[in-house]
Design a protein around this motif. Structure first.
Motif, mmCIF file in Angstrom:
data_model
loop_
_atom_site.group_PDB
_atom_site.id
_atom_site.type_symbol
_atom_site.label_atom_id
_atom_site.label_comp_id
_atom_site.label_asym_id
_atom_site.label_seq_id
_atom_site.Cartn_x
_atom_site.Cartn_y
_atom_site.Cartn_z
ATOM 1 N N LYS A 6 0.827 -1.200 0.000
ATOM 2 C CA LYS A 6 0.000 0.000 0.000
ATOM 3 C C LYS A 6 0.867 1.259 0.000
ATOM 4 C CE LYS A 6 -3.757 2.286 2.407
ATOM 5 N NZ LYS A 6 -4.671 2.259 3.529
ATOM 6 N N ARG A 7 1.938 1.240 0.800
ATOM 7 C CA ARG A 7 2.843 2.390 0.859
ATOM 8 C C ARG A 7 3.517 2.616 -0.496
ATOM 9 N NH1 ARG A 7 6.819 2.876 5.709
ATOM 10 N NH2 ARG A 7 5.014 3.943 6.538
ATOM 11 N N ALA A 8 3.961 1.540 -1.137
ATOM 12 C CA ALA A 8 4.630 1.660 -2.434
ATOM 13 C C ALA A 8 3.675 2.186 -3.505
ATOM 14 C CB ALA A 8 5.207 0.320 -2.852
ATOM 15 N N LEU A 9 2.455 1.672 -3.511
ATOM 16 C CA LEU A 9 1.483 2.137 -4.505
ATOM 17 C C LEU A 9 1.082 3.589 -4.268
ATOM 18 C CD1 LEU A 9 -0.817 -0.984 -4.926
ATOM 19 C CD2 LEU A 9 0.837 -0.062 -6.543
ATOM 20 N N ASN A 10 0.928 3.954 -3.007
ATOM 21 C CA ASN A 10 0.577 5.329 -2.678
ATOM 22 C C ASN A 10 1.698 6.281 -3.102
ATOM 23 O OD1 ASN A 10 -1.383 7.028 -1.730
ATOM 24 N ND2 ASN A 10 -0.773 6.874 0.407
ATOM 25 N N ARG A 11 2.940 5.874 -2.831
ATOM 26 C CA ARG A 11 4.087 6.688 -3.203
ATOM 27 C C ARG A 11 4.155 6.837 -4.726
ATOM 28 N NH1 ARG A 11 8.231 4.227 -0.174
ATOM 29 N NH2 ARG A 11 8.309 2.661 -1.790
ATOM 30 N N ALA A 12 3.918 5.758 -5.454
ATOM 31 C CA ALA A 12 3.965 5.800 -6.915
ATOM 32 C C ALA A 12 2.855 6.678 -7.486
ATOM 33 C CB ALA A 12 3.860 4.392 -7.479
ATOM 34 N N ALA A 16 3.622 10.036 -9.626
ATOM 35 C CA ALA A 16 3.135 10.219 -10.997
ATOM 36 C C ALA A 16 2.349 11.520 -11.132
ATOM 37 C CB ALA A 16 2.278 9.035 -11.404
ATOM 38 N N THR A 17 1.513 11.779 -10.152
ATOM 39 C CA THR A 17 0.727 13.016 -10.183
ATOM 40 C C THR A 17 1.641 14.236 -10.081
ATOM 41 O OG1 THR A 17 -1.116 11.874 -9.133
ATOM 42 C CG2 THR A 17 -1.160 14.275 -9.081
ATOM 43 N N GLY A 18 2.602 14.181 -9.159
ATOM 44 C CA GLY A 18 3.541 15.291 -9.008
ATOM 45 C C GLY A 18 4.367 15.516 -10.251
ATOM 46 N N GLY A 19 4.796 14.430 -10.877
ATOM 47 C CA GLY A 19 5.558 14.550 -12.118
ATOM 48 C C GLY A 19 4.746 15.174 -13.240
ATOM 49 N N ALA A 20 3.494 14.785 -13.341
ATOM 50 C CA ALA A 20 2.631 15.348 -14.387
ATOM 51 C C ALA A 20 2.382 16.833 -14.169
ATOM 52 C CB ALA A 20 1.306 14.594 -14.424
ATOM 53 N N VAL A 21 2.095 17.199 -12.937
ATOM 54 C CA VAL A 21 1.844 18.613 -12.630
ATOM 55 C C VAL A 21 3.115 19.425 -12.837
ATOM 56 C CG1 VAL A 21 1.270 20.234 -10.785
ATOM 57 C CG2 VAL A 21 -0.076 18.154 -11.077
ATOM 58 N N GLY A 22 4.242 18.921 -12.349
ATOM 59 C CA GLY A 22 5.513 19.623 -12.521
ATOM 60 C C GLY A 22 5.878 19.777 -13.986
ATOM 61 N N GLY A 23 5.677 18.722 -14.757
ATOM 62 C CA GLY A 23 5.970 18.790 -16.190
ATOM 63 C C GLY A 23 5.086 19.788 -16.910
ATOM 64 N N ALA A 46 6.410 11.826 -4.367
ATOM 65 C CA ALA A 46 6.763 10.601 -3.658
ATOM 66 C C ALA A 46 6.890 10.846 -2.157
ATOM 67 C CB ALA A 46 8.070 10.032 -4.208
ATOM 68 N N VAL A 47 7.465 11.976 -1.792
ATOM 69 C CA VAL A 47 7.599 12.309 -0.370
ATOM 70 C C VAL A 47 6.223 12.523 0.248
ATOM 71 C CG1 VAL A 47 8.434 14.065 1.243
ATOM 72 C CG2 VAL A 47 9.915 13.254 -0.591
ATOM 73 N N ILE A 48 5.347 13.225 -0.452
ATOM 74 C CA ILE A 48 3.993 13.455 0.054
ATOM 75 C C ILE A 48 3.245 12.124 0.188
ATOM 76 C CG2 ILE A 48 1.731 14.441 -0.531
ATOM 77 C CD1 ILE A 48 3.282 16.835 -1.718
#
Length: 78
Positions: A6-12, A16-23, A46-48
């Motif tokens: 669950k932690r790994a999926l949540n981090r991923a 992904a969302t952060g990368g899309a917004v940042g991009g 990922a940190v969030i």
């Protein structure tokens, strides 16, 4: 094991969302800024995601407690 998955999926998911917004935000500046901002956004996401996984049970308990407290006030007013 379930908690680790669950932690790994949540981090991923948050990465992904952060990368899309940042991009997207970096893409408004230039193509080079888009890739840099996507990387930074993924790292922040990922940190969030990691922190939210730890805080989620606490937030749920606080929400339930607040709902119960509000329910007590509503119930006594009737």
């Amino acid at each position: 094991m379930r908690k680790r998955i669950k932690r790994a999926l949540n981090r991923a998911k948050y990465a992904a969302t952060g990368g899309a917004v940042g991009g997207a935000i970096g893409g408004l500046v230039s193509p080079k800024a888009a890739s840099t901002a996507a990387g930074i956004g993924a790292l922040v996401g990922a940190v969030i995601g990691e922190k939210w996984t730890d805080a989620e049970p606490v937030v749920e308990r606080a929400t339930e407690k607040a709902k119960a407290k509000a329910g007590d006030r509503i119930g006594s007013a009737e």
